[in-house]
Design a protein around this motif. Structure first.
Motif, PDB file in Angstrom:
ATOM      1  N   LYS A 137     -16.424  -7.283 -20.483  1.00 11.73           N
ATOM      2  CA  LYS A 137     -17.075  -6.115 -21.087  1.00 11.73           C
ATOM      3  C   LYS A 137     -17.665  -5.222 -19.998  1.00 11.73           C
ATOM      4  O   LYS A 137     -18.393  -5.699 -19.132  1.00 11.73           O
ATOM      5  N   ALA A 138     -17.336  -3.938 -20.045  1.00 16.48           N
ATOM      6  CA  ALA A 138     -17.905  -2.995 -19.085  1.00 16.48           C
ATOM      7  C   ALA A 138     -19.423  -2.982 -19.223  1.00 16.48           C
ATOM      8  O   ALA A 138     -19.962  -3.095 -20.333  1.00 16.48           O
ATOM      9  N   ARG A 139     -20.100  -2.842 -18.103  1.00 17.23           N
ATOM     10  CA  ARG A 139     -21.563  -2.929 -18.078  1.00 17.23           C
ATOM     11  C   ARG A 139     -22.167  -1.534 -17.887  1.00 17.23           C
ATOM     12  O   ARG A 139     -21.897  -0.862 -16.892  1.00 17.23           O
ATOM     13  N   LEU A 140     -22.981  -1.121 -18.825  1.00 16.67           N
ATOM     14  CA  LEU A 140     -23.638   0.176 -18.731  1.00 16.67           C
ATOM     15  C   LEU A 140     -24.713   0.142 -17.650  1.00 16.67           C
ATOM     16  O   LEU A 140     -25.651  -0.652 -17.729  1.00 16.67           O
ATOM     17  N   LEU A 141     -24.564   1.014 -16.644  1.00 15.21           N
ATOM     18  CA  LEU A 141     -25.565   1.106 -15.573  1.00 15.21           C
ATOM     19  C   LEU A 141     -26.522   2.265 -15.802  1.00 15.21           C
ATOM     20  O   LEU A 141     -27.717   2.150 -15.536  1.00 15.21           O
ATOM     21  N   ARG A 142     -25.994   3.397 -16.249  1.00 16.32           N
ATOM     22  CA  ARG A 142     -26.816   4.575 -16.477  1.00 16.32           C
ATOM     23  C   ARG A 142     -26.318   5.338 -17.698  1.00 16.32           C
ATOM     24  O   ARG A 142     -25.110   5.537 -17.868  1.00 16.32           O
ATOM     25  N   ASN A 143     -27.257   5.774 -18.538  1.00 17.23           N
ATOM     26  CA  ASN A 143     -26.919   6.678 -19.628  1.00 17.23           C
ATOM     27  C   ASN A 143     -26.818   8.098 -19.097  1.00 17.23           C
ATOM     28  O   ASN A 143     -27.442   8.445 -18.081  1.00 17.23           O
ATOM     29  N   GLY A 144     -26.046   8.936 -19.766  1.00 17.55           N
ATOM     30  CA  GLY A 144     -25.882  10.312 -19.332  1.00 17.55           C
ATOM     31  C   GLY A 144     -25.123  11.111 -20.368  1.00 17.55           C
ATOM     32  O   GLY A 144     -25.132  10.783 -21.559  1.00 17.55           O
ATOM     33  N   GLU A 145     -24.427  12.151 -19.891  1.00 18.66           N
ATOM     34  CA  GLU A 145     -23.714  13.035 -20.809  1.00 18.66           C
ATOM     35  C   GLU A 145     -22.565  13.741 -20.109  1.00 18.66           C
ATOM     36  O   GLU A 145     -22.493  13.791 -18.882  1.00 18.66           O
ATOM     37  N   GLN A 146     -21.636  14.248 -20.902  1.00 26.08           N
ATOM     38  CA  GLN A 146     -20.515  15.113 -20.495  1.00 26.08           C
ATOM     39  C   GLN A 146     -19.411  14.408 -19.702  1.00 26.08           C
ATOM     40  O   GLN A 146     -18.249  14.566 -20.011  1.00 26.08           O
ATOM     41  N   ILE A 147     -19.768  13.672 -18.661  1.00 27.61           N
ATOM     42  CA  ILE A 147     -18.752  12.978 -17.867  1.00 27.61           C
ATOM     43  C   ILE A 147     -19.181  11.515 -17.670  1.00 27.61           C
ATOM     44  O   ILE A 147     -20.365  11.196 -17.780  1.00 27.61           O
ATOM     45  N   ALA A 148     -18.195  10.677 -17.376  1.00 27.89           N
ATOM     46  CA  ALA A 148     -18.485   9.258 -17.127  1.00 27.89           C
ATOM     47  C   ALA A 148     -17.889   8.856 -15.788  1.00 27.89           C
ATOM     48  O   ALA A 148     -16.776   9.271 -15.447  1.00 27.89           O
ATOM     49  N   ILE A 149     -18.629   8.058 -15.046  1.00 29.95           N
ATOM     50  CA  ILE A 149     -18.113   7.459 -13.813  1.00 29.95           C
ATOM     51  C   ILE A 149     -17.914   5.982 -14.088  1.00 29.95           C
ATOM     52  O   ILE A 149     -18.844   5.292 -14.518  1.00 29.95           O
ATOM     53  N   LEU A 150     -16.700   5.499 -13.831  1.00 27.95           N
ATOM     54  CA  LEU A 150     -16.389   4.093 -13.999  1.00 27.95           C
ATOM     55  C   LEU A 150     -16.132   3.502 -12.626  1.00 27.95           C
ATOM     56  O   LEU A 150     -15.368   4.052 -11.834  1.00 27.95           O
ATOM     57  N   THR A 151     -16.773   2.379 -12.329  1.00 28.47           N
ATOM     58  CA  THR A 151     -16.680   1.777 -11.010  1.00 28.47           C
ATOM     59  C   THR A 151     -16.252   0.319 -11.130  1.00 28.47           C
ATOM     60  O   THR A 151     -16.256  -0.260 -12.217  1.00 28.47           O
ATOM     61  N   THR A 152     -15.910  -0.271 -10.006  1.00 24.34           N
ATOM     62  CA  THR A 152     -15.692  -1.711  -9.949  1.00 24.34           C
ATOM     63  C   THR A 152     -16.083  -2.210  -8.563  1.00 24.34           C
ATOM     64  O   THR A 152     -16.119  -1.435  -7.599  1.00 24.34           O
ATOM     65  N   GLY A 153     -16.396  -3.517  -8.465  1.00 24.78           N
ATOM     66  CA  GLY A 153     -16.809  -4.069  -7.184  1.00 24.78           C
ATOM     67  C   GLY A 153     -18.073  -3.403  -6.674  1.00 24.78           C
ATOM     68  O   GLY A 153     -18.878  -2.863  -7.442  1.00 24.78           O
ATOM     69  N   ASP A 154     -18.244  -3.434  -5.343  1.00 22.85           N
ATOM     70  CA  ASP A 154     -19.475  -2.878  -4.780  1.00 22.85           C
ATOM     71  C   ASP A 154     -19.451  -1.359  -4.657  1.00 22.85           C
ATOM     72  O   ASP A 154     -20.368  -0.771  -4.084  1.00 22.85           O
ATOM     73  N   MET A 155     -18.433  -0.705  -5.246  1.00 23.68           N
ATOM     74  CA  MET A 155     -18.489   0.748  -5.371  1.00 23.68           C
ATOM     75  C   MET A 155     -19.543   1.168  -6.386  1.00 23.68           C
ATOM     76  O   MET A 155     -19.914   2.336  -6.457  1.00 23.68           O
ATOM     77  N   ALA A 156     -20.049   0.216  -7.167  1.00 16.95           N
ATOM     78  CA  ALA A 156     -21.109   0.532  -8.121  1.00 16.95           C
ATOM     79  C   ALA A 156     -22.347   1.050  -7.398  1.00 16.95           C
ATOM     80  O   ALA A 156     -22.956   2.049  -7.805  1.00 16.95           O
ATOM     81  N   ALA A 157     -22.743   0.385  -6.314  1.00 18.81           N
ATOM     82  CA  ALA A 157     -23.929   0.815  -5.569  1.00 18.81           C
ATOM     83  C   ALA A 157     -23.709   2.184  -4.933  1.00 18.81           C
ATOM     84  O   ALA A 157     -24.621   3.023  -4.901  1.00 18.81           O
ATOM     85  N   VAL A 158     -22.507   2.429  -4.428  1.00 16.35           N
ATOM     86  CA  VAL A 158     -22.178   3.740  -3.840  1.00 16.35           C
ATOM     87  C   VAL A 158     -22.246   4.816  -4.914  1.00 16.35           C
ATOM     88  O   VAL A 158     -22.751   5.923  -4.697  1.00 16.35           O
ATOM     89  N   THR A 159     -21.753   4.488  -6.107  1.00 16.51           N
ATOM     90  CA  THR A 159     -21.783   5.435  -7.217  1.00 16.51           C
ATOM     91  C   THR A 159     -23.209   5.767  -7.628  1.00 16.51           C
ATOM     92  O   THR A 159     -23.529   6.932  -7.918  1.00 16.51           O
ATOM     93  N   LEU A 160     -24.075   4.770  -7.632  1.00 20.33           N
ATOM     94  CA  LEU A 160     -25.469   5.032  -7.999  1.00 20.33           C
ATOM     95  C   LEU A 160     -26.166   5.904  -6.957  1.00 20.33           C
ATOM     96  O   LEU A 160     -27.070   6.672  -7.287  1.00 20.33           O
ATOM     97  N   GLU A 161     -25.739   5.799  -5.692  1.00 24.76           N
ATOM     98  CA  GLU A 161     -26.227   6.739  -4.675  1.00 24.76           C
ATOM     99  C   GLU A 161     -25.798   8.158  -5.030  1.00 24.76           C
ATOM    100  O   GLU A 161     -26.575   9.114  -4.900  1.00 24.76           O
ATOM    101  N   ALA A 162     -24.557   8.305  -5.464  1.00 27.20           N
ATOM    102  CA  ALA A 162     -24.046   9.620  -5.853  1.00 27.20           C
ATOM    103  C   ALA A 162     -24.822  10.188  -7.041  1.00 27.20           C
ATOM    104  O   ALA A 162     -25.113  11.389  -7.094  1.00 27.20           O
ATOM    105  N   VAL A 163     -25.174   9.318  -7.980  1.00 23.75           N
ATOM    106  CA  VAL A 163     -25.935   9.759  -9.155  1.00 23.75           C
ATOM    107  C   VAL A 163     -27.284  10.325  -8.743  1.00 23.75           C
ATOM    108  O   VAL A 163     -27.750  11.332  -9.301  1.00 23.75           O
ATOM    109  N   GLU A 164     -27.917   9.699  -7.743  1.00 21.96           N
ATOM    110  CA  GLU A 164     -29.198  10.221  -7.256  1.00 21.96           C
ATOM    111  C   GLU A 164     -29.016  11.604  -6.626  1.00 21.96           C
ATOM    112  O   GLU A 164     -29.874  12.483  -6.788  1.00 21.96           O
ATOM    113  N   LEU A 165     -27.909  11.801  -5.920  1.00 21.98           N
ATOM    114  CA  LEU A 165     -27.625  13.111  -5.332  1.00 21.98           C
ATOM    115  C   LEU A 165     -27.410  14.171  -6.413  1.00 21.98           C
ATOM    116  O   LEU A 165     -27.809  15.332  -6.256  1.00 21.98           O
TER     117      LEU A 165
END
Length: 309
Positions: free
Chosen positions: A174-202
């Protein structure tokens, strides 16, 4: 992640007297606690990946729960035939653990690169393929994988991967929800999740708030979540450290071919070619445009093209 994996092994070993760990002359000091606690249930087969897999298959046939551990590029590439014939074909409960998947060992050059590990393992019928993103996901998912009683591949990183908060626990398949949001979705796997969360902060500075899901289970793919997302967003950005063929993006594109409705898929990840040299991982990600800045840029472009932006 490897420390969390080792600790999980020790814990499960106490609960499951049939659990065995086999390594390919790796894990110095990492598995000392397991070896000290369970002695004969720890076997170092030496630098022999094919034998590592075949020995694990034999143990599974005798009722053991073997875990075969080696560097991801070696265990998936060198021993692919043995995994296919001896583990996947009979559907044996062997968990293959690939340490340093993707470009974890980027500085060691192409022989140690494993950007194809998820693809190779995903081609095998009945194989569960899992790539956790942080130590907590390792601790939560590995016991579930052992309890699944089937052939599986588990990609782990090295040491020092950052932990992150999530909206829900990690559940196998089951995919794991990391952050709620709107309009677009980012789907990650492996340790790209942490990199993606850095992008979300930006992205927050520009008022861009994407939904983020961690697809730690690459196979079987959680299409139920994809179907749900399709009713909420018009674009999915996939962030992966994997070749474009056979990984998370490939699986999502296969789902897209079955979806009767508008949906744009944007992939952010390494190219479909060998990456030469001995680049540090952060440099490699930046050069090939799949670091936090690149993910944020892709999301900004999608957001600005959206009719509701």
């Amino acid at each position: 992640m490897r420390r969390a994996f080792s600790e999980s092994l020790v814990k499960i070993g106490a609960e499951n007297p049939r659990l065995m760990l086999l390594t390919g002359d790796l894990g110095f000091q990492v598995f000392d606690e397991f070896e000290a606690a369970y002695g004969p249930r720890y076997v170092n087969v030496g630098v022999a990946e094919a034998q590592l897999v075949c020995a694990s298959a034999g143990l599974a046939l005798e009722g053991w729960s073997p875990v075969a551990y080696s560097i991801a590029s070696f265990v998936t590439g060198r021993a692919f035939e043995q995994i296919r014939v001896s583990v996947a074909y009979p559907g044996l409960p062997v968990v293959i653990v690939g340490a340093g998947g993707g470009y974890t060992y980027s500085a060691s050059g192409p022989t140690h690169h494993a950007a194809d590990d998820l693809a190779l393992m995903s081609t095998l019928p009945g194989m569960t393929v899992v790539a956790p993103g942080d130590p907590e996901e390792v601790s939560q998912l590995f016991p579930q994988l052992i309890a699944n009683h089937g052939p599986a591949y588990f990609r782990v990183g090295r040491f020092g991967e950052p932990r992150y908060d999530a909206e829900e626990p990690a559940v196998l398949g089951k995919a794991r929800l990391l952050r709620n949001g709107e309009q677009i979705a980012i789907l990650t796997t492996g340790d790209m999740a942490a990199v993606t969360l850095e992008a979300v902060e930006l992205l927050k500075a520009d008022g861009i708030l994407p939904i983020v899901y961690q697809y730690h289970t690459v196979k079987p793919l959680d299409t139920k979540t994809l179907n749900s997302l399709a009713g909420e967003v018009s674009t999915i950005v996939v962030a992966e450290e994997q070749t474009p063929i056979g990984g998370l993006a490939a699986g999502i594109n296969a789902w897209r071919a079955t979806w009767d409705g508008p949906m744009k898929i944007v992939r952010v990840g390494p190219p479909d070619r060998f990456i030469l040299g001995n680049l540090e991982r952060a440099v490699l990600r930046g050069r090939h445009c799949y670091d936090a800045m690149a993910i944020a840029k892709a999301c900004s472009e999608v957001w600005n093209q959206s009719p509701s932006s």
